[in-house]
Scaffold this motif. Sequence first.
Motif, PDB file in Angstrom:
ATOM      1  N   ILE A   1      34.603 -21.962 -62.007  1.00 52.33           N
ATOM      2  CA  ILE A   1      34.749 -21.340 -63.321  1.00 52.33           C
ATOM      3  C   ILE A   1      34.723 -19.820 -63.274  1.00 52.33           C
ATOM      4  O   ILE A   1      34.879 -19.172 -64.316  1.00 52.33           O
ATOM      5  CB  ILE A   1      33.641 -21.835 -64.284  1.00 52.33           C
ATOM      6  N   THR A   2      34.505 -19.228 -62.093  1.00 50.88           N
ATOM      7  CA  THR A   2      34.493 -17.767 -61.982  1.00 50.88           C
ATOM      8  C   THR A   2      35.457 -17.337 -60.877  1.00 50.88           C
ATOM      9  O   THR A   2      35.792 -18.127 -59.985  1.00 50.88           O
ATOM     10  CB  THR A   2      33.083 -17.238 -61.645  1.00 50.88           C
ATOM     11  N   PRO A   3      35.891 -16.079 -60.881  1.00 53.45           N
ATOM     12  CA  PRO A   3      36.825 -15.597 -59.849  1.00 53.45           C
ATOM     13  C   PRO A   3      36.148 -15.027 -58.616  1.00 53.45           C
ATOM     14  O   PRO A   3      36.829 -14.469 -57.743  1.00 53.45           O
ATOM     15  CB  PRO A   3      37.586 -14.492 -60.603  1.00 53.45           C
ATOM     16  N   TYR A   4      34.836 -15.154 -58.496  1.00 52.42           N
ATOM     17  CA  TYR A   4      34.110 -14.480 -57.423  1.00 52.42           C
ATOM     18  C   TYR A   4      34.150 -15.274 -56.119  1.00 52.42           C
ATOM     19  O   TYR A   4      34.331 -16.497 -56.112  1.00 52.42           O
ATOM     20  CB  TYR A   4      32.663 -14.235 -57.844  1.00 52.42           C
ATOM     21  N   SER A   5      33.959 -14.567 -55.011  1.00 52.57           N
ATOM     22  CA  SER A   5      34.031 -15.175 -53.681  1.00 52.57           C
ATOM     23  C   SER A   5      32.751 -15.946 -53.370  1.00 52.57           C
ATOM     24  O   SER A   5      31.735 -15.827 -54.064  1.00 52.57           O
ATOM     25  CB  SER A   5      34.261 -14.094 -52.620  1.00 52.57           C
ATOM     26  N   LEU A   6      32.803 -16.698 -52.276  1.00 51.27           N
ATOM     27  CA  LEU A   6      31.687 -17.571 -51.912  1.00 51.27           C
ATOM     28  C   LEU A   6      30.424 -16.784 -51.618  1.00 51.27           C
ATOM     29  O   LEU A   6      29.329 -17.188 -52.026  1.00 51.27           O
ATOM     30  CB  LEU A   6      32.064 -18.428 -50.702  1.00 51.27           C
ATOM     31  N   ASP A   7      30.532 -15.662 -50.885  1.00 50.56           N
ATOM     32  CA  ASP A   7      29.331 -14.920 -50.514  1.00 50.56           C
ATOM     33  C   ASP A   7      28.602 -14.384 -51.748  1.00 50.56           C
ATOM     34  O   ASP A   7      27.369 -14.431 -51.820  1.00 50.56           O
ATOM     35  CB  ASP A   7      29.681 -13.780 -49.555  1.00 50.56           C
ATOM     36  N   VAL A   8      29.346 -13.920 -52.742  1.00 46.05           N
ATOM     37  CA  VAL A   8      28.732 -13.401 -53.958  1.00 46.05           C
ATOM     38  C   VAL A   8      28.107 -14.537 -54.773  1.00 46.05           C
ATOM     39  O   VAL A   8      26.963 -14.437 -55.235  1.00 46.05           O
ATOM     40  CB  VAL A   8      29.764 -12.638 -54.803  1.00 46.05           C
ATOM     41  N   VAL A   9      28.840 -15.623 -54.947  1.00 41.30           N
ATOM     42  CA  VAL A   9      28.337 -16.758 -55.730  1.00 41.30           C
ATOM     43  C   VAL A   9      27.121 -17.377 -55.064  1.00 41.30           C
ATOM     44  O   VAL A   9      26.137 -17.744 -55.736  1.00 41.30           O
ATOM     45  CB  VAL A   9      29.459 -17.803 -55.909  1.00 41.30           C
ATOM     46  N   LEU A  10      27.145 -17.494 -53.731  1.00 44.63           N
ATOM     47  CA  LEU A  10      26.002 -18.059 -53.014  1.00 44.63           C
ATOM     48  C   LEU A  10      24.768 -17.187 -53.185  1.00 44.63           C
ATOM     49  O   LEU A  10      23.658 -17.691 -53.395  1.00 44.63           O
ATOM     50  CB  LEU A  10      26.340 -18.208 -51.529  1.00 44.63           C
TER      51      LEU A  10
END
Length: 498
Positions: free
Chosen positions: A424-433
């Motif tokens: 649901i967001t455009p952010y990358s895995l490292d940021v979301v994690l």
Amino acid sequence: MKLPFSRSAQAKFRPDTLPPSMHNDPKVDRPVATDTPLAAAHAVTPSINQRIRTQIDHMARHYPARLAMTVFASIVATVTALLSLPIATTSGIRAPLADALFNATSAVCVTGLTTVDTANYWSVFGQAVLALGISIGGLGVMTLASILGFAVSRHIGLTQRMLAASETKTSSLGQVGSLLKAVVTTAVAADLLIFAALLPRYLTLDYDLAHALWYALFMAISIFNNAGFVILPDGLAPHVSDVWMITPIIIGTAVGAVGFPVIMDLTRNWRTPRRLTLHAKLTLTTYVALAIVGSLIVGTLEWSNPDTYGDLTITERIMHSLLAGVNARSSGISILDVGQMTRGTWFVQDILMFIGGGSASTAGGIKVTTIAVLTLAVLAEARGDRDIEAFGRRIPPSTVRLAVAVMLIGVFLVSSAVLILLLITPYSLDVVLFESISAFATVGLSTGITGDLPDGGKYVLSALMYLGRTGTMTVAAALALRERRRVIRMPQERPIIG
């Protein structure tokens, strides 16, 4: 059915004819005149207050874990409602529900993630509501449930004592009541000590007395409870080299993160460290080791980063490395911009945040004792030892299974949130994690995306903060209570592992 006395006697009977000592005795059966419908209804239907007290008492006796979850959810809902009032914002405009819920959950779960600028968006009333939520939430899940159950029923039941003992790591069930009082006393005393350490520094700044007192009090509550909220108008960025500001943050964060049982154990046995409990020894050893390792790794990775440590002196770099070793454990108070740190630093902080602090503390995560027990189990298996031992004590297999369950629950919750946020967001895995682990471990470190999240993302992180603060502890306590012996055991067979 024959009545014990005539209907006329019933009509003449009045409760005020009872002796004064029997008016509030629930065991006394009072004959009530039933000639009038109003009297009959009053005799049969209990008041709303009585029904609420009965329900709470029933849950405290039989379902304390459920009561703990309900208590925390109710507090979050109350703080959300208060933050939704126009008086809670400086603009006088009602805060959106997603922002009110997110910040309320972050406060009660002592996380520190925010979607708005705490210092400038919330009014003094709103900041006071946040401080109250932090103070209440920092006491702990089962502590609150135990206090509520005791306030209603005037005693703590066996199941309640076992759950509270599981959270506070108390060996004797008889000590739970005194420990709950000690928890509140310790929290208040620690807040006052940090307040006394910060106030002189704030008085030297350009704040008037009223603001200096309020800022020192709020920051003391935020630091000890590892909440991470900052209400200084310019934040902590102007104090990047202020040792009188950073030192209380480091010490207060560490004290709040080791846990109330460890603090109480240290106060009793600080002259004779050998008498410390195994829990205290494991917590202190693991916490200090992770703090040192974390400080060294973060300091090494950021030493030459022009956006973080590049313009600092060597002394300031060392000081911020020490802060990084403790703030990733739960406090989330970072003076430097986390969003400008390297991805390697983010990964190291992911690990530190997921582990968290001590059990029955203001910190979150899976707790340092969990990772300590799992590490000892791996070492024992590698050496071929039959028993898992530490500090002259043997750790039972049930504790190892409990540690595995807590860790897997944490992995499941974080993984589920990461997957949803990636969708649901455009952010990358490292940021979301990073954001997900920070929410689950109630840390509060952020790369700076929380304010830009859609409402769906805010609700996901709000749920993760709530489950991270309540889920692992209540599940662990419930599993500990469900241990049972089976008369019939299945044949043993070893599957291939690895």
